[in-house]
Design an enzyme around this catalytic site. Sequence first.
Site, short mmCIF file in Angstrom:
data_model
loop_
_atom_site.label_atom_id
_atom_site.label_comp_id
_atom_site.label_asym_id
_atom_site.label_seq_id
_atom_site.Cartn_x
_atom_site.Cartn_y
_atom_site.Cartn_z
N GLU A 186 7.69 -6.03 1.15
CA GLU A 186 7.31 -7.11 0.23
C GLU A 186 8.43 -7.40 -0.78
OE1 GLU A 186 3.51 -5.91 -1.35
OE2 GLU A 186 2.57 -5.89 0.63
N TYR A 191 -3.95 -10.14 3.02
CA TYR A 191 -4.98 -9.64 2.11
C TYR A 191 -5.79 -10.85 1.60
CZ TYR A 191 -2.61 -5.14 2.46
OH TYR A 191 -2.06 -3.98 2.94
#
Length: 552
Positions: free
Chosen positions: A171, A239
């Site tokens: 990320e 997510y």
Amino acid sequence: MRATELGAPHMIRTLATAAGALLAVAAAATTVPDTAHAAGTPTPGFHVADGRLLDAGGQDFVFRGVNLAHTWYPGRTDRALADLKALGANSARVVLSTGDRWAKNDAADIADVVTRCKANKLVCVLEAHDTTGYGEQSGAVSLGKAVDYWLEVAGAVKGQEKYVIINLGNEPHGNTGHGAWTEDTKNAVTRLRAAGFHHTLMADAPDWGQDWSHTMRDNAPAVLAADPERNTVFSVHMYGVYDTAAEVQSYLNSFVTRKIPLVVGEFGNDHSDGNPDEDAVMATARQLDLGYLGWSWSGNGGGVEYLDLATDFDASRLTPWGQRLFNGTDGIRQTSREAGVYGGAGGGDTQAPTAPGTPTASDVTATGARLTWAAATDDTGVTGYDLVRVDGPAETTVTTTTGTSATLTGLTPATAHTFAVYARDAAGNRSPRSASTTVTTPAGPSTGSCTVTYRLQDWGTGFNADVTVRNTGTRPVQGWRLDFAFPGGQTVTSAWNAKVRQEGRQVHATHEPWTENIPAGGSVGFGLSASSTGGNGVPAAFTLNGAACTSS
């Protein structure tokens, strides 16, 4: 997954911004031609062709794996990799640290991890976690720093291209600064290629991996074109941004239609920034033949412990999320295929193991039993057993184990339960089902037929508790489990005359052989020691084999 979700402060995306970014995929998206096999391009291991990831033998490979927090729990890795294999996974994404935010995983440690992945016939995705949320997360480092790390540990990974994929950095940008992702990723790829890395490289999306800004979606073709070996795959983390099937399908299809290789490098069944649609992730991945890796095996903290697939790294205690990922529809057990380099994926071992022996029951109580069976045989070795509950034509996986026994808890008293066993080998072949056995649990105590006395000896930072369980009913209790909840802030450190297990505030005490029977009108006692960070008190309620007890 941001590293914050193992304990550090948490960053949450701006919902309004993310909502605006969830638009339909642009029709003008670019397709990258397949030039991975141009003359002179080295392809010693995994490689990309026509938008697909192929192994060294040219067989299609689809990730069905799990993220493993190695850098924080290095002592758990060996057992965890064996357990993941036994549960059917074909890959593991292993968290490493460059040394900038956590203790560095050096070349010797990485070489050991790779050896253990290979021993368990798992494809090893190695990722540098210190880049998580760069630009927002305090202490996070750039992709350039991650490349410095890969160059430092090159000796541990070069030559392992058949088994290892390099995930550049986890990320690598937060919700701000994602515009730099394209050039940062191009630079990382070209530096590694110039240094002689011929591995398949994996590039995580920005925006904490979720790419709500569509930066990776729109610029992946340019990054792939910048790779002189055209051997880069892209990874999105799904997510809260992906809380509907339409969003999941739109994003994944945008890569498939352009023949750009993609994997869902992380996803969960819940999240602090929204409730992801894990069913859609798994179903769409199966339909499009894309890989996925669930977050994460065990060890989550900071309020997201619900993302643990196994409780306390114990494969026999899968959480609801673990049961869904491994045993559910479109899950790992149903769809995973071993990498061809290990003999799987349609090549090599296709012979299933023999059926295990019929389970036999012992230590039967009102709510539990121990089942044991004879081992199955297989030419290449049995790697695990699936214990299933049988109900007519239907069956449900109860637990998975590498051994030939399992201890069951939580059974319904005074009920017939039927069980059978399957065996699996390293290539994912499953045996015929064993003959079944039926276990009839005795009746437990009726409500109100037990009394519990809980006496505290408290010294502030810890305490002892002496617990007496009295059977006030008219029939003996043969085998017992007492359940209760701490008021909060207590952790069991030891116990005597009972086996005590803790899950959060919930405490489960089960008998020892010498405390197994509680005669009518009789009692048994046990004790425990615990540390405490808050005020202590007597638990509010107790249940014995599922029946409520009174407190005295």
